[in-house]
Design a protein around this motif. Structure first.
Motif, PDB file in Angstrom:
ATOM      1  N   HIS A 467       4.008  15.678   1.843  1.00  0.00           N
ATOM      2  CA  HIS A 467       4.577  14.586   1.051  1.00  0.00           C
ATOM      3  C   HIS A 467       3.646  13.395   1.096  1.00  0.00           C
ATOM      4  N   THR A 468       3.462  12.775  -0.054  1.00  0.00           N
ATOM      5  CA  THR A 468       2.589  11.610  -0.166  1.00  0.00           C
ATOM      6  C   THR A 468       3.378  10.331   0.080  1.00  0.00           C
ATOM      7  N   LEU A 469       2.816   9.456   0.911  1.00  0.00           N
ATOM      8  CA  LEU A 469       3.404   8.144   1.141  1.00  0.00           C
ATOM      9  C   LEU A 469       2.579   7.120   0.378  1.00  0.00           C
ATOM     10  N   ASP A 470       3.206   6.512  -0.626  1.00  0.00           N
ATOM     11  CA  ASP A 470       2.518   5.550  -1.491  1.00  0.00           C
ATOM     12  C   ASP A 470       3.311   4.261  -1.470  1.00  0.00           C
ATOM     13  N   VAL A 471       2.767   3.253  -0.769  1.00  0.00           N
ATOM     14  CA  VAL A 471       3.459   1.979  -0.601  1.00  0.00           C
ATOM     15  C   VAL A 471       2.616   0.869  -1.207  1.00  0.00           C
ATOM     16  N   GLU A 472       3.256   0.035  -2.002  1.00  0.00           N
ATOM     17  CA  GLU A 472       2.544  -1.049  -2.665  1.00  0.00           C
ATOM     18  C   GLU A 472       1.918  -1.987  -1.639  1.00  0.00           C
ATOM     19  N   ASP A 473       0.666  -2.356  -1.884  1.00  0.00           N
ATOM     20  CA  ASP A 473      -0.089  -3.298  -1.060  1.00  0.00           C
ATOM     21  C   ASP A 473      -0.378  -2.764   0.334  1.00  0.00           C
ATOM     22  N   ARG A 474      -0.272  -1.439   0.519  1.00  0.00           N
ATOM     23  CA  ARG A 474      -0.582  -0.874   1.831  1.00  0.00           C
ATOM     24  C   ARG A 474      -1.381   0.418   1.659  1.00  0.00           C
ATOM     25  N   ASP A 475      -2.202   0.701   2.642  1.00  0.00           N
ATOM     26  CA  ASP A 475      -2.988   1.936   2.655  1.00  0.00           C
ATOM     27  C   ASP A 475      -2.414   2.883   3.694  1.00  0.00           C
ATOM     28  N   THR A 476      -2.272   4.132   3.308  1.00  0.00           N
ATOM     29  CA  THR A 476      -1.855   5.156   4.258  1.00  0.00           C
ATOM     30  C   THR A 476      -3.118   5.735   4.887  1.00  0.00           C
ATOM     31  N   THR A 477      -3.298   5.503   6.188  1.00  0.00           N
ATOM     32  CA  THR A 477      -4.547   5.865   6.845  1.00  0.00           C
ATOM     33  C   THR A 477      -4.508   7.244   7.478  1.00  0.00           C
ATOM     34  N   GLN A 478      -3.325   7.751   7.805  1.00  0.00           N
ATOM     35  CA  GLN A 478      -3.270   9.032   8.502  1.00  0.00           C
ATOM     36  C   GLN A 478      -1.920   9.692   8.306  1.00  0.00           C
TER      37      GLN A 478
END
Length: 848
Positions: A467-478
C-alpha cells in the motif's frame, strides 16, 4: 609472432617484396602491427595476379595467404625511377624528394589527377605538383614530402592519371625513426581478491621503434583509484624491448572496483596509453556454532560458561577479522563475554577460534533470562552473527537474508523455536543492512500465548510493499512489511524501537516531526502513531512506538520544500485519516494481533467495555496510547492544525486539517454553529452518544494520565449527568484508569449526583456486568451545590441552572445524555471505529 617465410605462387611474375621485407621478414610483438611491402612492376600491358603466402611460428593460427592482382597499362609518361626512397627520417621531422617524369610519346599529354595512395598515404604529401600538360619528349618534376607518422617502414604510391585514362605509378618508401609505444593489453583484470589482502598485476610497455621510449609518468585516473597503487614504473624503454608497470590492488570492503592506468610517453605519433583496471574484493565467509545456548538452571552466585566457535571457512580468500562483540537484550547484564576470548582477533582461512560466554543470573533459578550476543566481523555472508543466550529451551535466530543498499532495501528473518505460552520477547533485529536504510527496526517487543515455533520477517523497502502512503507536504522515506506464520491475534503488547537516519531529514527539521504509520487492514487505511524520541546518535535518531499489532509500516518526514520546518505532522496519519484514527479499532483484525485493540469480537470483555481505558488495551504500558488515541490521537495529525501549536490553535478551528481526512469530524462539522466546541472540536450528539460517553471519559482521563505527561498539581475532575447512574459508572471507569497508572495523588475525580436516579437505568447488576468488576460503590459523590473550583467538568444531558457561572479556568465538555434503551445494550459496546477516530483528537487536546 615471427614471419618465417614469404613466397609468391609465380616467383618470376611482376610482384616482389620491397622495403625492409626484401631484406628481413618482420617479428611481431603481442599487440603490435607490422607491414610487409609488396611491389608491382609489370613489363607488359596486361592483368596479373598471384598469391603471397606467409608462414609463421604461431601454433594457434594458420598460415596467411594474400591475393594479389594488378594491371599493366600503356603510358607515354614514365618515371626515371619506379621507386623513390626517402631513407630514415625521425618521427616529427620531414624530408623532400623530387620525382622526374618523361613524356616519351609523340603528342602532348594532359594531366587529370596527381594523388597519394597505398598503405600509409598520410606519411607522404605532394608539395609541388606536375604541370597541367606535359609536352611530348619533355620532362617535368613533382616534389614529394615524407613526414613519418610513426616509427618504422612506411610506403605509398604516387598516382598520376592522364585525361585519356592512362595511369603512371611511382612507389614511395621511407622509414620513420623514433620510439613506438605499445601496451600488452588495454584491459587488465585482477580477478577475485580477499578483502584486506592485496594482489598485483603488470602492464607491459613495448617500444617497437628505433629510438628510446621515455615514460613520462604512469598515473591512475578516476573510479576507485584509492584502491589501486602504481608500485613500479620504468623511466625508459629501449628500442625493440619492453618494460612493465606494476599495479597493486587492495580493498577493505567487498565489491567491484575499477580505475584506469594512463601512461604518458614521448612517442609523438601516439596518444597517452590507457589501460582499464578491474578487480573484485571478496569478503571472507564465516560461521558461528552454536547459534543458541541454553545454560539451564543456574543458581544466583553461580557462573556457567558456554562456548561459541567462530570459523573462517576454508573457501575464504583472506583472514576473518572479528572486530567486536556486544551483548543486547532485556537480560544482557546477566551474560558476559569472557575477556580472555573477546574480540578483536583474526582467523586465517580454514581456522577457528572460540568465544566463551559466562552466565551469572542475578535472580533465582526458574526465572527466564534471555539476551543476544552480536559478533561483528568483516564476513561477507554474515557480518553480524547473532547468538541467542537463555536459560530455557526457547530460542530465537535472527539473520539478515538480503540487503541492497543502493535500493535502500533490507530483509531480516526471525525464527522463534520452542516458544512457551506467556513468553514475552524484546528481540534485537538490527542488522548492518537495516542500519543503512532510511529507517530500520532495532527492536521488536511482544507477548504471545502461542506454543511451538513461528517465523517472522521484516522487509525494509524504499518503495511501497502493498500500500502506498501519500501525504500532502510529506515524504515517505521507508516502508517495512512484517510477515509472520501464526495468527496475528497470538501477539499482544506489541511495540518497536526504530532508528531514523539524520540525513534523511531536511535541514533544520525537528526530529519529532517524523511520523510512524501503520496500515490498518480492517479499515483499509494508514493510521499514524505517536512516538517517543528515546535518544540521538551522531547520525541517527532512535524512537519507540507502541502498536496495536503487526502489519505494514511506513515513516514520513516533512518535504524538503518546507525548509525542514515542523509542520506538526498535519496529515501524518496518511491520506485517509489524518492520523485521527488513534485507536485504529482493528476490531479483531487477525493481521494486526488486534484482539485487544478495538473491543473487536469480544463485546468489550477484554477491554472493560472501553476502547481506550480497558485493562488489556489502554493499560499501564500503553496509557490508552494505541486505542485511546494518545499515540495516534492526532497529536500531530488529528488536530495539529486544528488549534495545534503550529497553526495558532483556535484561529484555525480545524478549518484546514481538522480531520478533513477523518470524514470531516474535526472540521466539516464546524458549520454547526449551535453545537458546543471544545478546543476547536465540535461536540455533537451523533459524536458522543450512548455508552460512548463512558468510553470518552476513560479516554480523556487516560490521556491525562500518560507517563511522562503526569501533572505535578492536583487536577480536579467532576463527572455528572441528569442521570446519577451514568455519573457513577463513568466516574468508576475514570478512577480505575487513575489507579492503574498510580496517579492517586495527582488526580481527584468525583461524581456529581442530583438525586434523580432513574430505576430503568441504574440496575446495579447491569452496571457491574458492563464494567466487568469496576467498584461502583467506591465512587465518591457530591451534590451540585458542592461543586467549587474544578479543572474539568464532563456533563451529559441538560446543564443545571447556574453552570454558566463557573470561572474561566474551568473547562466544560458537554454530551447528550444516553438513551435508556441503549444504555445496557451489549451491542453498543462495539463502538464504531469512526467514533473512536473522532474522539481521539479531543483526547490529545485535553491532554496538553
Amino acid at each position: 609472432m615471427n614471419i618465417t617465410e614469404a613466397t609468391f605462387d609465380d616467383p618470376d611474375g611482376p610482384f616482389e617484396l620491397v622495403g625492409s621485407a626484401a631484406d628481413s621478414l618482420p617479428v611481431i610483438a603481442p599487440g603490435e602491427t607490422r607491414s610487409v611491402g609488396v611491389g608491382f612492376a609489370p613489363t607488359i600491358a596486361s592483368e596479373s595476379e598471384t598469391n603471397l603466402k606467409l608462414k609463421h611460428n604461431a601454433s594457434h593460427q594458420a598460415n596467411f595467404t594474400v591475393d594479389l592482382s594488378g594491371e599493366g597499362v600503356e603510358s607515354s609518361i614514365n618515371p626515371t625511377d619506379s621507386t623513390q626512397e626517402f631513407g630514415d627520417v625521425s618521427v616529427g621531422s620531414s624530408t623532400d624528394e623530387t620525382i622526374t617524369l618523361w613524356n616519351n610519346g609523340t603528342t602532348d599529354v594532359d594531366i587529370e589527377d596527381v594523388s597519394i595512395t597505398g598503405s600509409t598515404p598520410d606519411a607522404f604529401e605532394v608539395v609541388d605538383s606536375l604541370p597541367g600538360t606535359l609536352e611530348n619528349d619533355s620532362k617535368a618534376t613533382a616534389e614529394i614530402e615524407f613526414d613519418p607518422v610513426k616509427s618504422g617502414e612506411q610506403t605509398a604510391n604516387l598516382r598520376i592519371e592522364t585525361v585519356d585514362g592512362n595511369v603512371t605509378i611511382v612507389s614511395l618508401e621511407g622509414t620513420g625513426n623514433g620510439p613506438e609505444v605499445g601496451v600488452s593489453d588495454d584491459d587488465t583484470d585482477f580477478g577475485d581478491v580477499g578483502t584486506g589482502d592485496n594482489a598485483t598485476e603488470s602492464v607491459r610497455i613495448s617500444n617497437y621503434g628505433t629510438q628510446p621510449l621515455d615514460i613520462e609518468n604512469a598515473t591512475l585516473d578516476g573510479g576507485d583509484d584509492d584502491q589501486f597503487t602504481v608500485t613500479d614504473a620504468p623511466s625508459t624503454v629501449a628500442p625493440n624491448s619492453d618494460e612493465s608497470v606494476t599495479v597493486k590492488f587492495e580493498a577493505e570492503d567487498a565489491g567491484n572496483y575499477s580505475t584506469a592506468l594512463d601512461i604518458a610517453h614521448n612517442d609523438s605519433a601516439s596518444e597517452t596509453q590507457r589501460v582499464d583496471l578491474n578487480a573484485t574484493a571478496v569478503a571472507p565467509s564465516a560461521d558461528a556454532d552454536p547459534r543458541n545456548i541454553d545454560f539451564g538452571n543456574v543458581s544466583v552466585g553461580e557462573t556457567v560458561t558456554g562456548n561459541i566457535t567462530v570459523t573462517n571457512l576454508h573457501t575464504s580468500l583472506s583472514n576473518l577479522s572479528v572486530e567486536s562483540t556486544s551483548m543486547v537484550g532485556e537480560d544482557a547484564a546477566d551474560f558476559e563475554v569472557n575477556k580472555s576470548s573477546d574480540a578483536p582477533f583474526k582467523i586465517a582461512p580454514g581456522d577457528s577460534q572460540d568465544i566463551q560466554v559466562d552466565f551469572s543470573p542475578s535472580k533465582p533459578a526458574g526465572e527466564k533470562k534471555k539476551a543476544q550476543l552480536q559478533i561483528m566481523s568483516n564476513a561477507g555472508n554474515d557480518p553480524q552473527m547473532d547468538v541467542w543466550l537463555s536459560n530455557s529451551k526457547t530460542y530465537v535466530i535472527v539473520q539478515e537474508v538480503a540487503a541492497d543498499v543502493d535500493k535502500d532495501n533490507a530483509k531480516v528473518d526471525l525464527d522463534a523455536n520452542n516458544v512457551e505460552s506467556g513468553t514475552d520477547f524484546d528481540i534485537n533485529v538490527s542488522k548492518p543492512g537495516t542500519r543503512e536504510t532510511e529507517m530500520g527496526f532495532d527492536t521488536v517487543s511482544m507477548e504471545t500465548d502461542y506454543e511451538g515455533d513461528f517465523e517472522m520477517d521484516f522487509n525494509h523497502q524504499s518503495t511501497p510493499v502493498n500500500h502506498t502512503l501519500d501525504v500532502e507536504d510529506r515524504d515517505t522515506t521507508q516502508y517495512v512489511q512484517q510477515n509472520y506464520t501464526i495468527d496475528g491475534e497470538e501477539f499482544d503488547n506489541t511495540s518497536f524501537e526504530y532508528r531514523i537516519k539524520a540525513d534523511s531529514l531536511p535541514d533544520g527539521t525537528d526530529p519529532e516531526s517524523v511520523t510512524f504509520n501503520r496500515y490498518n487492514t480492517t479499515q483499509d487505511k494508514w493510521v499514524s502513531h505517536d512516538t517517543t524520541l528515546e535518544r540521538e546518535g551522531g547520525s541517527y535518531y532512535i524512537f519507540s512506538v507502541d502498536t496495536p499489532g503487526f502489519s505494514e509500516f511506513a515513516v514520513t518526514v516533512p518535504e524538503l520544500d518546507d525548509g525542514g520546518s515542523d509542520d506538526g505532522g498535519s496529515d501524518d496519519g496518511g491520506s485517509d485519516d489524518g492520523g485521527s484514527d488513534d485507536g485504529e479499532s482493528d476490531d479483531g483484525e487477525s493481521d494486526d494481533g488486534g484482539s485487544d485493540d478495538g473491543e473487536s469480537d469480544d463485546g468489550g470483555s477484554d477491554d472493560g467495555g472501553s476502547n481506550d481505558g480497558g485493562s488489556d488495551d489502554g493499560g499501564s504500558n500503553d496509557g490508552g496510547s494505541d486505542d485511546g488515541g494518545s499515540d495516534d490521537g492526532g497529536s500531530d495529525d488529528g488536530g495539529s492544525d486544528d488549534g495545534g501549536s503550529d497553526d495558532g490553535g483556535s484561529d484555525d478551528g480545524g478549518s484546514d486539517d481538522g480531520g478533513s481526512d477523518d470524514g470531516g469530524s474535526d472540521a466539516a462539522d464546524s458549520t454547526e454553529g449551535s453545537a458546543p466546541q471544545i478546543f476547536g472540536i465540535t461536540i455533537t450528539p451523533g459524536l458522543l452518544g450512548g455508552i460512548g460517553g463512558i468510553l470518552l471519559v476513560a479516554g480523556v482521563l487516560g490521556y491525562l494520565f500518560l507517563p511522562g505527561r503526569q501533572r505535578t498539581q492536583q487536577y480536579g475532575i467532576s463527572i455528572g449527568s441528569d442521570d446519577d447512574a451514568w455519573s457513577r459508572m463513568a466516574t468508576a471507569v475514570a478512577l480505575e484508569q487513575r489507579d492503574e497508572r498510580d496517579l492517586t495523588g495527582g488526580i481527584d475525580i468525583v461524581a456529581v449526583s442530583e438525586g434523580n436516579d432513574d430505576e430503568s437505568k441504574q440496575d446495579q447488576s447491569s452496571e457491574q456486568t458492563l464494567l466487568e468488576g469496576t467498584d461502583i460503590d467506591a465512587v465518591t459523590c457530591i451534590t451540585e451545590s458542592e461543586l467549587t473550583d474544578c479543572d474539568l467538568i464532563v456533563w451529559a444531558g441538560e446543564l443545571p441552572v447556574g453552570f454558566d457561572e463557573f470561572g474561566d479556568e474551568t473547562k466544560l465538555v458537554r454530551w447528550p445524555a444516553p438513551e435508556g434503551e441503549q444504555f445496557f445494550d451489549d451491542e453498543i459496546q462495539n463502538v464504531d471505529s469512526e467514533f473512536n477516530q473522532r474522539i481521539a483528537a479531543l483526547f490529545n487536546r485535553l491532554g496538553q
